[in-house]
Design a protein around this motif. Sequence first.
Motif, PDB file in Angstrom:
ATOM      1  N   PRO A  73       0.820  -1.213   0.000  1.00 51.16           N
ATOM      2  CA  PRO A  73       0.000   0.000   0.000  1.00 51.16           C
ATOM      3  C   PRO A  73       0.859   1.271   0.000  1.00 51.16           C
ATOM      4  CG  PRO A  73      -0.915  -1.605   1.522  1.00 51.16           C
ATOM      5  CD  PRO A  73       0.410  -2.148   1.055  1.00 51.16           C
ATOM      6  N   ALA A  74       1.988   1.253   0.712  1.00 51.87           N
ATOM      7  CA  ALA A  74       2.873   2.420   0.744  1.00 51.87           C
ATOM      8  C   ALA A  74       3.407   2.726  -0.656  1.00 51.87           C
ATOM      9  CB  ALA A  74       4.019   2.182   1.722  1.00 51.87           C
ATOM     10  N   GLN A  75       3.721   1.702  -1.424  1.00 51.97           N
ATOM     11  CA  GLN A  75       4.209   1.886  -2.795  1.00 51.97           C
ATOM     12  C   GLN A  75       3.119   2.519  -3.662  1.00 51.97           C
ATOM     13  OE1 GLN A  75       5.101  -1.840  -4.727  1.00 51.97           O
ATOM     14  NE2 GLN A  75       6.494  -0.869  -6.185  1.00 51.97           N
ATOM     15  N   LEU A  76       1.876   2.059  -3.504  1.00 50.33           N
ATOM     16  CA  LEU A  76       0.758   2.614  -4.262  1.00 50.33           C
ATOM     17  C   LEU A  76       0.556   4.086  -3.912  1.00 50.33           C
ATOM     18  CD1 LEU A  76      -1.691   2.234  -6.162  1.00 50.33           C
ATOM     19  CD2 LEU A  76      -2.983   1.538  -4.157  1.00 50.33           C
ATOM     20  N   VAL A  77       0.593   4.410  -2.628  1.00 48.24           N
ATOM     21  CA  VAL A  77       0.442   5.800  -2.189  1.00 48.24           C
ATOM     22  C   VAL A  77       1.560   6.657  -2.772  1.00 48.24           C
ATOM     23  CG1 VAL A  77       0.508   7.345  -0.191  1.00 48.24           C
ATOM     24  CG2 VAL A  77      -0.880   5.265  -0.114  1.00 48.24           C
ATOM     25  N   LYS A  78       2.789   6.163  -2.759  1.00 47.19           N
ATOM     26  CA  LYS A  78       3.919   6.903  -3.323  1.00 47.19           C
ATOM     27  C   LYS A  78       3.705   7.164  -4.814  1.00 47.19           C
ATOM     28  CE  LYS A  78       8.891   6.747  -4.040  1.00 47.19           C
ATOM     29  NZ  LYS A  78      10.087   5.935  -4.044  1.00 47.19           N
ATOM     30  N   ASP A  79       3.221   6.169  -5.546  1.00 46.25           N
ATOM     31  CA  ASP A  79       2.963   6.336  -6.975  1.00 46.25           C
ATOM     32  C   ASP A  79       1.873   7.377  -7.214  1.00 46.25           C
ATOM     33  OD1 ASP A  79       4.913   4.503  -7.614  1.00 46.25           O
ATOM     34  OD2 ASP A  79       3.517   2.825  -7.818  1.00 46.25           O
ATOM     35  N   VAL A  80       0.834   7.383  -6.379  1.00 44.29           N
ATOM     36  CA  VAL A  80      -0.240   8.372  -6.507  1.00 44.29           C
ATOM     37  C   VAL A  80       0.316   9.768  -6.226  1.00 44.29           C
ATOM     38  CG1 VAL A  80      -2.408   9.202  -5.500  1.00 44.29           C
ATOM     39  CG2 VAL A  80      -2.133   6.778  -6.023  1.00 44.29           C
ATOM     40  N   GLU A  81       1.127   9.893  -5.186  1.00 44.36           N
ATOM     41  CA  GLU A  81       1.727  11.188  -4.861  1.00 44.36           C
ATOM     42  C   GLU A  81       2.630  11.688  -5.981  1.00 44.36           C
ATOM     43  OE1 GLU A  81       1.736  10.823   0.010  1.00 44.36           O
ATOM     44  OE2 GLU A  81       3.537  10.257  -1.099  1.00 44.36           O
ATOM     45  N   THR A  82       3.418  10.800  -6.566  1.00 44.46           N
ATOM     46  CA  THR A  82       4.295  11.174  -7.679  1.00 44.46           C
ATOM     47  C   THR A  82       3.477  11.660  -8.864  1.00 44.46           C
ATOM     48  OG1 THR A  82       5.984   9.595  -6.970  1.00 44.46           O
ATOM     49  CG2 THR A  82       6.063  10.318  -9.283  1.00 44.46           C
ATOM     50  N   LEU A  83       2.405  10.952  -9.185  1.00 50.43           N
ATOM     51  CA  LEU A  83       1.560  11.342 -10.305  1.00 50.43           C
ATOM     52  C   LEU A  83       0.861  12.664 -10.022  1.00 50.43           C
ATOM     53  CD1 LEU A  83       0.169   7.842 -11.157  1.00 50.43           C
ATOM     54  CD2 LEU A  83       1.538   9.279 -12.665  1.00 50.43           C
ATOM     55  N   ALA A  84       0.397  12.865  -8.793  1.00 50.50           N
ATOM     56  CA  ALA A  84      -0.265  14.103  -8.435  1.00 50.50           C
ATOM     57  C   ALA A  84       0.685  15.285  -8.573  1.00 50.50           C
ATOM     58  CB  ALA A  84      -0.814  14.012  -7.012  1.00 50.50           C
ATOM     59  N   ALA A  85       1.934  15.080  -8.230  1.00 47.04           N
ATOM     60  CA  ALA A  85       2.940  16.148  -8.352  1.00 47.04           C
ATOM     61  C   ALA A  85       3.195  16.506  -9.813  1.00 47.04           C
ATOM     62  CB  ALA A  85       4.234  15.710  -7.663  1.00 47.04           C
ATOM     63  N   GLN A  86       2.985  15.548 -10.715  1.00 48.34           N
ATOM     64  CA  GLN A  86       3.205  15.788 -12.152  1.00 48.34           C
ATOM     65  C   GLN A  86       2.057  16.557 -12.762  1.00 48.34           C
ATOM     66  OE1 GLN A  86       3.951  11.931 -13.841  1.00 48.34           O
ATOM     67  NE2 GLN A  86       5.890  11.686 -12.758  1.00 48.34           N
ATOM     68  N   GLY A  87       0.900  16.561 -12.100  1.00 48.89           N
ATOM     69  CA  GLY A  87      -0.245  17.336 -12.547  1.00 48.89           C
ATOM     70  C   GLY A  87      -0.965  16.734 -13.730  1.00 48.89           C
ATOM     71  N   PRO A  88      -1.721  17.569 -14.459  1.00 52.42           N
ATOM     72  CA  PRO A  88      -2.582  17.109 -15.548  1.00 52.42           C
ATOM     73  C   PRO A  88      -1.853  16.335 -16.644  1.00 52.42           C
ATOM     74  CG  PRO A  88      -3.074  19.380 -14.988  1.00 52.42           C
ATOM     75  CD  PRO A  88      -1.830  18.992 -14.223  1.00 52.42           C
ATOM     76  N   ALA A  89      -0.590  16.607 -16.877  1.00 49.60           N
ATOM     77  CA  ALA A  89       0.144  15.896 -17.941  1.00 49.60           C
ATOM     78  C   ALA A  89       0.238  14.421 -17.648  1.00 49.60           C
ATOM     79  CB  ALA A  89       1.538  16.489 -18.092  1.00 49.60           C
ATOM     80  N   ALA A  90       0.149  14.053 -16.360  1.00 47.37           N
ATOM     81  CA  ALA A  90       0.237  12.644 -15.972  1.00 47.37           C
ATOM     82  C   ALA A  90      -1.141  11.995 -15.947  1.00 47.37           C
ATOM     83  CB  ALA A  90       0.900  12.519 -14.603  1.00 47.37           C
ATOM     84  N   GLY A  91      -2.178  12.738 -16.265  1.00 43.87           N
ATOM     85  CA  GLY A  91      -3.528  12.161 -16.245  1.00 43.87           C
ATOM     86  C   GLY A  91      -4.149  12.196 -14.881  1.00 43.87           C
ATOM     87  N   VAL A  92      -3.605  12.987 -13.975  1.00 47.98           N
ATOM     88  CA  VAL A  92      -4.144  13.057 -12.615  1.00 47.98           C
ATOM     89  C   VAL A  92      -4.757  14.416 -12.390  1.00 47.98           C
ATOM     90  CG1 VAL A  92      -3.652  12.682 -10.186  1.00 47.98           C
ATOM     91  CG2 VAL A  92      -2.260  11.582 -11.896  1.00 47.98           C
TER      92      VAL A  92
END
Length: 78
Positions: A59-78
């Motif tokens: 679960p920690a890995q999944l949360v980290k991936d979500v946080e990374t994608l959120a930091a990338q913004g709309p270009a990452a599809g988030v």
Amino acid sequence: GYKRWEFAAIPSGELKNVALFFGLSYWTEGGQIIHSMSTALVGPNQKLVKWYFGNDWTPAQLVKDVETLAAQGPAAGV
């Protein structure tokens, strides 16, 4: 924190197609559906962002991936 999480529930008529798409195998046993493991991270734009095969993730890995994608913004599809 996250404003909201959503989990997909597949209509029974579409279950076979979704399972095939994600490489899942499933069967019924004692009135329940038994299945192999696969987890998909889907962005708000409904596009597949990341696919975790089996249960070789935490679960920690999944949360980290979500946080990374959120930091990338709309270009990452988030």
